[in-house]
Enzyme design. Structure first.
Site, mmCIF file in Angstrom:
data_model
loop_
_atom_site.group_PDB
_atom_site.id
_atom_site.type_symbol
_atom_site.label_atom_id
_atom_site.label_comp_id
_atom_site.label_asym_id
_atom_site.label_seq_id
_atom_site.Cartn_x
_atom_site.Cartn_y
_atom_site.Cartn_z
ATOM 1 N N PHE A 154 -12.793 -103.609 -29.259
ATOM 2 C CA PHE A 154 -12.146 -102.634 -28.407
ATOM 3 C C PHE A 154 -11.928 -101.726 -27.265
ATOM 4 O O PHE A 154 -11.123 -101.656 -26.909
ATOM 5 C CB PHE A 154 -12.015 -101.362 -30.273
ATOM 6 C CG PHE A 154 -12.238 -100.326 -29.845
ATOM 7 C CD1 PHE A 154 -12.004 -99.625 -29.687
ATOM 8 C CD2 PHE A 154 -13.050 -100.183 -30.380
ATOM 9 C CE1 PHE A 154 -11.804 -98.059 -29.097
ATOM 10 C CE2 PHE A 154 -13.632 -99.031 -31.250
ATOM 11 C CZ PHE A 154 -13.673 -97.822 -30.208
ATOM 12 N N LYS A 178 -11.573 -115.070 -29.006
ATOM 13 C CA LYS A 178 -10.943 -113.661 -30.058
ATOM 14 C C LYS A 178 -11.809 -112.122 -30.073
ATOM 15 O O LYS A 178 -12.596 -112.149 -30.036
ATOM 16 C CB LYS A 178 -11.157 -114.410 -31.191
ATOM 17 C CG LYS A 178 -11.010 -114.229 -32.567
ATOM 18 C CD LYS A 178 -10.837 -113.047 -32.700
ATOM 19 C CE LYS A 178 -11.997 -111.970 -33.157
ATOM 20 N NZ LYS A 178 -11.530 -110.510 -33.317
ATOM 21 N N CYS A 286 -19.725 -97.562 -24.354
ATOM 22 C CA CYS A 286 -21.472 -98.347 -24.475
ATOM 23 C C CYS A 286 -22.670 -97.779 -23.803
ATOM 24 O O CYS A 286 -23.487 -98.161 -24.290
ATOM 25 C CB CYS A 286 -21.338 -99.659 -24.855
ATOM 26 S SG CYS A 286 -21.626 -101.020 -23.285
ATOM 27 N N GLU A 385 -25.372 -94.269 -33.797
ATOM 28 C CA GLU A 385 -24.229 -94.277 -32.494
ATOM 29 C C GLU A 385 -23.097 -93.275 -32.832
ATOM 30 O O GLU A 385 -22.891 -94.054 -34.120
ATOM 31 C CB GLU A 385 -23.310 -96.168 -32.299
ATOM 32 C CG GLU A 385 -22.855 -96.061 -31.142
ATOM 33 C CD GLU A 385 -22.705 -97.015 -30.639
ATOM 34 O OE1 GLU A 385 -22.517 -97.975 -32.015
ATOM 35 O OE2 GLU A 385 -22.653 -97.897 -29.694
HETATM 36 P P1 NAD Z 1 -17.287 -104.207 -33.437
HETATM 37 O O1 NAD Z 1 -18.644 -105.069 -34.070
HETATM 38 O O2 NAD Z 1 -16.513 -103.359 -35.165
HETATM 39 O O3 NAD Z 1 -16.041 -105.146 -33.353
HETATM 40 C C1 NAD Z 1 -16.404 -106.114 -32.447
HETATM 41 C C2 NAD Z 1 -15.758 -108.101 -32.715
HETATM 42 O O4 NAD Z 1 -15.718 -108.534 -33.368
HETATM 43 C C3 NAD Z 1 -14.207 -107.403 -32.790
HETATM 44 O O5 NAD Z 1 -13.733 -108.897 -32.331
HETATM 45 C C4 NAD Z 1 -14.091 -107.614 -34.515
HETATM 46 O O6 NAD Z 1 -12.702 -108.455 -34.688
HETATM 47 C C5 NAD Z 1 -14.891 -108.315 -34.535
HETATM 48 N N1 NAD Z 1 -16.125 -108.380 -36.092
HETATM 49 C C6 NAD Z 1 -16.378 -107.159 -36.807
HETATM 50 N N2 NAD Z 1 -16.633 -106.892 -37.767
HETATM 51 C C7 NAD Z 1 -17.105 -108.472 -37.779
HETATM 52 C C8 NAD Z 1 -17.722 -108.511 -39.341
HETATM 53 N N3 NAD Z 1 -18.043 -108.492 -40.250
HETATM 54 N N4 NAD Z 1 -17.576 -110.561 -39.046
HETATM 55 C C9 NAD Z 1 -17.561 -110.739 -38.055
HETATM 56 N N5 NAD Z 1 -16.261 -110.352 -36.827
HETATM 57 C C10 NAD Z 1 -16.379 -109.146 -36.761
HETATM 58 O O7 NAD Z 1 -17.231 -103.641 -32.923
HETATM 59 P P2 NAD Z 1 -15.958 -102.321 -32.679
HETATM 60 O O8 NAD Z 1 -16.081 -101.368 -33.243
HETATM 61 O O9 NAD Z 1 -14.397 -103.186 -31.723
HETATM 62 O O10 NAD Z 1 -16.100 -102.120 -30.326
HETATM 63 C C11 NAD Z 1 -17.159 -100.348 -30.370
HETATM 64 C C12 NAD Z 1 -19.164 -101.436 -30.631
HETATM 65 O O11 NAD Z 1 -18.715 -102.211 -29.089
HETATM 66 C C13 NAD Z 1 -20.205 -100.485 -29.974
HETATM 67 O O12 NAD Z 1 -20.878 -100.361 -31.470
HETATM 68 C C14 NAD Z 1 -20.018 -100.622 -28.522
HETATM 69 O O13 NAD Z 1 -21.483 -99.902 -28.379
HETATM 70 C C15 NAD Z 1 -20.509 -101.726 -28.629
HETATM 71 N N6 NAD Z 1 -20.829 -102.520 -27.869
HETATM 72 C C16 NAD Z 1 -21.503 -102.386 -27.242
HETATM 73 C C17 NAD Z 1 -21.491 -103.269 -25.218
HETATM 74 C C18 NAD Z 1 -22.808 -103.528 -24.704
HETATM 75 O O14 NAD Z 1 -22.310 -104.178 -23.171
HETATM 76 N N7 NAD Z 1 -23.559 -103.475 -25.716
HETATM 77 C C19 NAD Z 1 -19.705 -103.216 -24.781
HETATM 78 C C20 NAD Z 1 -18.905 -103.223 -25.595
HETATM 79 C C21 NAD Z 1 -19.093 -102.314 -26.687
#
Ligand code: NAD
Length: 486
Positions: A154, A178, A286, A385
């Site tokens: 997000f 997605k 991140c 985190e």
């Molecule tokens: P999230 O893991 O909740 O969701 C990411 C994606 O995965 C979304 O599209 C979501 O629909 C999907 N998803 C969520 N739960 C799932 C599941 N159980 N099974 C399959 N798909 C699932 O992450 P978020 O809250 O949207 O974003 C924040 C996180 O992203 C933080 O941990 C941040 O550090 C990380 N992030 C990392 C980077 C990087 O470059 N390493 C960059 C941006 C964000």
């Protein structure tokens, strides 16, 4: 509050916007106000099958379009993105909450991905050597994979998808995005613009959804590669599931980034860098600095100046001029962040600034900038985190101790040192276990032409995001040896 302007979000499959009926939906809210902006439909496995079949049919034609012609679409796309950069930034701020300034910067970073992907004719070049044996020439070529998938978080709804699809498409693949179901509007506009740029139907597809859609994508036999960015538990799951299915996968996860300050650091400049790193985008980056490691005599002057600056910070609706920090993405997440703060205090940390006082004072999902001092390495606020505007402070005696603290983390996304000493900086950048390292830089974010990813629990895979790694990730290499008998 539901307004009359609530939008219903569509899927984009085979070059058409489809409003799927009868699907479960989820509300998209403006985190600064709680206003419902849209209802997003959640794809079923049938929707995923349709998107994958369409993408595969499009890929079979698109891979034969000359790479010089493929990038013409991206040149037009870049122009359209620039023309609509303001609209993209406004939507981004409305659904994500970050300030308009941050949203504009994010859109600009996304456009840079497109600019780099426009170089695909040179980026895809192989190597060649004549006469590797008598009369035998050898060359390598790069070919597209087929249907590639992007699953994104997000916090960067414009930029993170653009780490993926411009490179994948320029290389001759078809793509299914997605995005996070919490921020579907920004990617919808970005995809609408690539349609306007004249991309053939089916090459780019957009579906929305939750785990059901993700699982269907991970297990679909026609999907060849999966790019994921999100939290570590999901990154691990994605990596394991996609790799078991024999797919190429890169999964970027969460982070706990350390900012180390040496006694010789420039206080004023370091404080500004820390403010941007820890509290920019409400800590929902991140690359956000989340543990401040103060070495020796750096502690008192740095904390005094930091606190004075924090007290002047303007928190509010990111669409308003002058606001430096917006809300968190959801009420639930704000509650989680408040829970982390409480736990840190219960474990013995000392709150120098406690942003929970904003929770009930403002509508929307706000937590103010928070600083928790005297943390110890075993405390949850030093290890986990938080993904909010919470800066954990640890005090150590030497640079070696600081490096031990940083390398003791299970994450390894980014880290920075603040110092005027070249030798301290050299020691740090050489020894620190993190994928992206800054010297006197608060947010060590590589540009589009460099690779982006962390180490340890922050990354699962081999090839990082964007830069040359993206070209390698979205192509398969082939070695061709030729001999002519005439
Ligand atoms: P999230 O893991 O909740 O969701 C990411 C994606 O995965 C979304 O599209 C979501 O629909 C999907 N998803 C969520 N739960 C799932 C599941 N159980 N099974 C399959 N798909 C699932 O992450 P978020 O809250 O949207 O974003 C924040 C996180 O992203 C933080 O941990 C941040 O550090 C990380 N992030 C990392 C980077 C990087 O470059 N390493 C960059 C941006 C964000």
């Amino acid at each position: 509050m539901v307004t009359a302007s609530v939008k219903s979000v569509s899927f984009y499959i085979n070059g058409e916007w489809i409003k799927p009926a009868g699907r479960a939906t989820q509300a998209v809210t403006n985190p600064a106000t709680g206003e419902v902006l849209a209802e997003v439909p959640l794809a079923t496995s049938g929707d995923v099958d349709h998107a994958v079949e369409t993408a595969h049919a499009a890929y079979l034609k698109w891979r034969d379009v000359l790479v010089v012609d493929r990038v013409q679409v991206l040149y037009r796309y870049k122009t359209l993105l620039e023309a609509h950069a303001g609209d993209l930034a406004n939507i981004l701020t409305a659904e994500n909450g970050k300030t308009l300034e941050d949203s504009r910067a994010e859109v600009r970073r996304g456009i840079q991905m497109v600019e780099v992907a426009c170089g695909m004719p040179s980026l895809m070049m192989g190597d060649s050597l004549n006469d590797i044996a008598q009369g035998i020439d050898c060359k390598t070529i790069r070919q597209p994979l087929g249907v590639c998938v992007g699953i994104t978080p997000f916090n960067f709804p414009a930029m993170v998808p653009m780490w993926m699809y411009p490179f994948a498409i320029a290389a001759g693949n078809a793509f299914i995005l997605k995005p996070s179901e919490r921020v579907p509007l920004t990617p919808s506009l970005a995809v609408d613009l690539i349609h306007e740029a004249g991309l053939p139907k089916g090459v780019m597809n957009l579906i929305h959804g939750d785990r059901i859609a993700v699982d269907a994508l991970l297990h679909h036999p026609t999907v060849k590669a999966v790019s994921f960015v999100g939290s570590t538990p999901v990154a691990k799951y994605i990596y394991a599931s996609a790799a078991t299915e024999g797919k190429r996968v890169q999964a970027l996860g969460g982070a706990k980034n350390h900012l180390v300050v040496m006694p010789d650091a420039s206080i004023a400049k370091t404080v500004e860098a820390i403010i941007g790193s820890a509290f920019g985008a409400a800590g929902e980056r991140c690359l956000a600095g989340s543990v401040l490691v103060l070495v020796g005599e750096a502690a008192e002057p740095l904390l005094n100046a930091l606190l004075a600056r924090v007290r002047r910070m303007t928190v509010g609706d990111g669409s308003r001029t002058g606001v430096e920090m917006g809300p968190l993405i959801t009420a639930e997440h704000a509650g989680r962040v408040a829970g982390h703060i409480q736990r840190g205090i219960s474990e013995g940390a000392v709150p120098l600034a406690d942003g929970r006082n904003l929770r009930n004072a403002m509508s929307g999902y706000f937590i103010g900038p928070t600083i928790l001092d005297h943390a110890r390495p075993e405390m949850s606020i030093a290890c986990d985190e938080i993904f909010g505007p919470v800066l954990t402070v640890m005090r150590v005696g030497t640079l070696d101790e600081a490096i031990d603290v940083v390398n003791g983390s299970r994450f390894g996304n980014a880290s920075s040192i603040f110092t005027e000493s070249g030798s301290a900086a050299r020691e740090y950048t050489s020894k620190v276990e993190a994928g992206m390292v800054g010297v006197n830089i608060g947010v060590a974010a590589p540009m589009a032409f460099f690779p982006f990813a962390g180490w340890k629990q922050s990354f699962f895979g081999d090839l990082h995001a964007h830069g040359k790694d993206a070209v390698a990730f979205y192509t398969e290499q082939k070695v061709i040896m030729s001999r002519w008998f005439s």
